[in-house]
Design an enzyme around this catalytic site. Structure first.
Site, PDB file in Angstrom:
ATOM      1  N   ASN A  93     -10.372  -2.907  -6.847  1.00  0.00           N
ATOM      2  CA  ASN A  93      -9.532  -1.919  -7.537  1.00  0.00           C
ATOM      3  C   ASN A  93     -10.053  -1.532  -8.930  1.00  0.00           C
ATOM      4  O   ASN A  93      -9.599  -0.543  -9.504  1.00  0.00           O
ATOM      5  CB  ASN A  93      -8.078  -2.402  -7.644  1.00  0.00           C
ATOM      6  CG  ASN A  93      -7.326  -2.376  -6.339  1.00  0.00           C
ATOM      7  OD1 ASN A  93      -6.399  -3.156  -6.105  1.00  0.00           O
ATOM      8  ND2 ASN A  93      -7.682  -1.458  -5.443  1.00  0.00           N
ATOM      9  N   ASP A 146       0.829  -1.206   0.000  1.00  0.00           N
ATOM     10  CA  ASP A 146       0.000   0.000   0.000  1.00  0.00           C
ATOM     11  C   ASP A 146       0.866   1.260   0.000  1.00  0.00           C
ATOM     12  O   ASP A 146       1.953   1.264   0.572  1.00  0.00           O
ATOM     13  CB  ASP A 146      -0.895  -0.031   1.251  1.00  0.00           C
ATOM     14  CG  ASP A 146      -2.133   0.830   1.085  1.00  0.00           C
ATOM     15  OD1 ASP A 146      -2.276   1.486   0.033  1.00  0.00           O
ATOM     16  OD2 ASP A 146      -2.943   0.859   2.025  1.00  0.00           O
TER      17      ASP A 146
HETATM   18  C1  FPP Z   1      -2.060   0.094  -3.355  1.00  0.00           C
HETATM   19  O1  FPP Z   1      -1.552   1.413  -3.260  1.00  0.00           O
HETATM   20  C2  FPP Z   1      -1.440  -0.574  -4.474  1.00  0.00           C
HETATM   21  C3  FPP Z   1      -2.114  -1.150  -5.514  1.00  0.00           C
HETATM   22  C4  FPP Z   1      -3.566  -1.124  -5.650  1.00  0.00           C
HETATM   23  C5  FPP Z   1      -1.388  -1.765  -6.636  1.00  0.00           C
HETATM   24  C6  FPP Z   1      -0.185  -2.563  -6.244  1.00  0.00           C
HETATM   25  C7  FPP Z   1       0.646  -2.746  -7.430  1.00  0.00           C
HETATM   26  C8  FPP Z   1       1.999  -2.740  -7.462  1.00  0.00           C
HETATM   27  C9  FPP Z   1       2.858  -2.646  -6.275  1.00  0.00           C
HETATM   28  C10 FPP Z   1       2.739  -2.829  -8.701  1.00  0.00           C
HETATM   29  C11 FPP Z   1       2.258  -3.842  -9.625  1.00  0.00           C
HETATM   30  C12 FPP Z   1       2.937  -5.126  -9.511  1.00  0.00           C
HETATM   31  C13 FPP Z   1       2.549  -6.121 -10.300  1.00  0.00           C
HETATM   32  C14 FPP Z   1       3.251  -7.409 -10.286  1.00  0.00           C
HETATM   33  C15 FPP Z   1       1.410  -5.963 -11.192  1.00  0.00           C
HETATM   34  P1  FPP Z   1      -2.536   2.636  -3.449  1.00  0.00           P
HETATM   35  O2  FPP Z   1      -2.551   3.003  -4.895  1.00  0.00           O
HETATM   36  O3  FPP Z   1      -3.880   2.319  -2.875  1.00  0.00           O
HETATM   37  O4  FPP Z   1      -1.824   3.745  -2.618  1.00  0.00           O
HETATM   38  P2  FPP Z   1      -2.509   4.956  -1.855  1.00  0.00           P
HETATM   39  O5  FPP Z   1      -3.309   4.362  -0.718  1.00  0.00           O
HETATM   40  O6  FPP Z   1      -1.349   5.752  -1.368  1.00  0.00           O
HETATM   41  O7  FPP Z   1      -3.354   5.696  -2.840  1.00  0.00           O
END
Ligand code: FPP
Length: 236
Positions: A73, A25
């Site tokens: 998501n 996250d």
């Molecule tokens: C959550 O952070 C992260 C995700 C929904 C995506 C996770 C994806 C990756 C780490 C990279 C992709 C890797 C592969 C193998 C596809 P957030 O966007 O919710 O962060 P925030 O809470 O700060 O907005």
């Protein structure tokens, strides 16, 4: 015996820690704090993901599970969803030439792009006999996983089920339950991740945003794990 005095040095890992799972996250916040588009946060998050997966393998951890894309998501803006799909496609392409890892995708692949789905299935098939397991939860939701398992059991004609029946019909059927679940970015919730499997997991929460989660942060999580006393309901 498990701790090197130097905190930056890798901790020794034994069979008590065979499976670590990560809720990655904070990619969006990492990008926002730098005035960058969210998708660049995911790109940096993908770099951190590869680094951590490599390091866990080096430490001798047998299974790593990452939460890369949840069933919720899809609500995000299309360009952000597309960027995560592209990161996965890019990773799958490169993973084809990796020879030590068994790749397993947890979740419903049926609604993903057909070309991507095919590549994911081929990667799972060609890597299935390898030892180090990387479970990538993608279009994954813990409740959906349970519903899927129950429906499979109904279709098999079961009228009474055991815990083993459920475990053996989850996407994680070939992995042990996680010993440790790490969540970054100062959020302390499970967000529909491994709901059944986390029954006896230890949790580690950190303020560090996922793109900044590096080897040293991993060592801190592991050291915290080894300070815990796990009784699994027993008295010891
Ligand atoms: C959550 O952070 C992260 C995700 C929904 C995506 C996770 C994806 C990756 C780490 C990279 C992709 C890797 C592969 C193998 C596809 P957030 O966007 O919710 O962060 P925030 O809470 O700060 O907005």
């Amino acid at each position: 015996m498990l701790f090197n005095k130097n905190k930056n040095k890798a901790p020794l890992v034994d069979e008590r820690l065979s499976h670590i799972a990560f809720i990655m996250d904070g990619n969006g916040r990492w990008a926002k704090s730098r005035g960058l588009p969210r998708k660049l946060g995911h790109k940096q998050g993908a770099i951190a993901f590869e680094k951590i997966v490599r390091e866990c393998s080096k430490l001798g951890i047998k299974t790593v599970t990452v939460y890369a894309f949840s069933t919720e998501n899809w609500k995000r803006p299309k360009d952000e969803v597309d960027a995560i799909m592209d990161l996965l496609a890019d990773y799958v392409e490169r993973a084809k030439s990796e020879d030590g890892t068994r790749y397993v995708f947890l979740g419903d692949k049926s609604i993903l792009r057909e070309d991507l789905r095919t590549e994911m299935e081929e990667l799972e098939a060609t890597s299935k006999n390898r030892e180090y397991t990387l479970n990538i939860a993608f279009n994954y939701g813990g409740r959906a996983e349970l519903v899927n398992a129950f429906n499979e059991l109904v279709r098999e004609g079961k009228t009474e089920i055991t815990e083993d029946d459920i475990s053996s019909h989850l996407y994680t059927r070939d992995s042990q339950d996680p010993d440790l679940i790490v969540r970054t970015a100062n959020e302390c919730r499970i967000s529909n991740f491994l709901l059944w499997q986390c029954a006896y997991s230890e949790f580690y929460f950190t303020d560090v945003l996922w793109p900044d989660f590096d080897e040293k942060e991993l060592y801190k999580a592991i050291r915290s794990f080894y300070k815990r006393k796990r009784n699994f309901g027993d008295v010891k």
